[in-house]
Design a protein around this motif. Structure first.
Motif, mmCIF file in Angstrom:
data_model
loop_
_atom_site.group_PDB
_atom_site.id
_atom_site.type_symbol
_atom_site.label_atom_id
_atom_site.label_comp_id
_atom_site.label_asym_id
_atom_site.label_seq_id
_atom_site.Cartn_x
_atom_site.Cartn_y
_atom_site.Cartn_z
ATOM 1 N N GLN A 1 40.763 38.343 39.620
ATOM 2 C CA GLN A 1 39.340 38.684 39.567
ATOM 3 C C GLN A 1 38.558 37.927 40.624
ATOM 4 O OE1 GLN A 1 38.251 37.665 35.583
ATOM 5 N NE2 GLN A 1 39.432 39.336 34.670
ATOM 6 N N LEU A 2 38.837 36.638 40.765
ATOM 7 C CA LEU A 2 38.111 35.827 41.743
ATOM 8 C C LEU A 2 38.393 36.280 43.171
ATOM 9 C CD1 LEU A 2 38.582 32.305 40.129
ATOM 10 C CD2 LEU A 2 36.451 33.598 40.275
ATOM 11 N N VAL A 3 39.665 36.504 43.483
ATOM 12 C CA VAL A 3 40.030 36.927 44.841
ATOM 13 C C VAL A 3 39.436 38.298 45.144
ATOM 14 C CG1 VAL A 3 41.970 37.585 46.320
ATOM 15 C CG2 VAL A 3 42.103 35.502 44.957
ATOM 16 N N ALA A 4 39.592 39.237 44.198
ATOM 17 C CA ALA A 4 39.047 40.573 44.417
ATOM 18 C C ALA A 4 37.527 40.536 44.520
ATOM 19 C CB ALA A 4 39.475 41.503 43.284
ATOM 20 N N GLY A 5 36.895 39.681 43.733
ATOM 21 C CA GLY A 5 35.446 39.550 43.809
ATOM 22 C C GLY A 5 34.984 39.033 45.161
ATOM 23 N N ALA A 6 35.692 38.038 45.683
ATOM 24 C CA ALA A 6 35.339 37.506 47.007
ATOM 25 C C ALA A 6 35.505 38.569 48.084
ATOM 26 C CB ALA A 6 36.195 36.283 47.322
ATOM 27 N N VAL A 7 36.590 39.331 47.998
ATOM 28 C CA VAL A 7 36.813 40.414 48.963
ATOM 29 C C VAL A 7 35.732 41.482 48.802
ATOM 30 C CG1 VAL A 7 38.389 42.284 49.606
ATOM 31 C CG2 VAL A 7 39.286 40.002 49.162
ATOM 32 N N GLY A 8 35.421 41.855 47.557
ATOM 33 C CA GLY A 8 34.385 42.856 47.310
ATOM 34 C C GLY A 8 33.017 42.411 47.789
ATOM 35 N N GLY A 9 32.695 41.150 47.576
ATOM 36 C CA GLY A 9 31.416 40.619 48.037
ATOM 37 C C GLY A 9 31.287 40.646 49.544
ATOM 38 N N ASN A 10 32.348 40.256 50.228
ATOM 39 C CA ASN A 10 32.311 40.270 51.694
ATOM 40 C C ASN A 10 32.333 41.688 52.248
ATOM 41 O OD1 ASN A 10 32.226 37.479 52.853
ATOM 42 N ND2 ASN A 10 33.859 37.234 51.352
ATOM 43 N N ALA A 11 33.037 42.588 51.556
ATOM 44 C CA ALA A 11 33.031 43.988 51.990
ATOM 45 C C ALA A 11 31.634 44.590 51.832
ATOM 46 C CB ALA A 11 34.050 44.789 51.190
ATOM 47 N N ALA A 12 30.974 44.274 50.727
ATOM 48 C CA ALA A 12 29.610 44.770 50.524
ATOM 49 C C ALA A 12 28.672 44.199 51.584
ATOM 50 C CB ALA A 12 29.108 44.398 49.132
#
Length: 96
Positions: free
Chosen positions: A7-18
């Motif tokens: 969740q943390l890794v995917a969240g960081a990737v999602g945040g940077n992608a956004a």
């Protein structure tokens, strides 16, 4: 524990992608990462509750539930992206 890390890794990737996709809502690399981490954890937890906690149960044969892990990655990435966009929007509105 694996679900929280996912969740943390995917969240960081999602945040940077956004932040990369929505330049006007970007909080900078560090801001996108931090809000993505928080949003990823929240999004993954919410998705886990909505799907009946399948990821937490695990698979008795292998010790890992791959469909649950994928759900945690999707929920984390989406949560990170959404929270980053919301915080970026609020920041822009407060700035004038």
């Amino acid at each position: 524990m694996e679900q929280i890390i996912a969740q943390l890794v995917a969240g960081a990737v999602g945040g940077n992608a956004a932040g990369a996709g929505l330049k006007n809502l970007s909080l900078g690399t560090m801001g996108n990462t931090i809000t993505g981490l928080i949003g990823g954890l929240g999004g993954g937890q919410i998705l886990g509750m909505l799907t009946g906690g399948a990821a937490a149960a695990g698979d008795a044969a292998t010790g890992t539930d791959m469909s649950g892990l994928v759900a945690q990655l999707v929920g984390g990435g989406a949560g990170g992206a959404v929270l980053t966009a919301i915080i970026g929007f609020v920041k822009n509105k407060m700035a004038g």
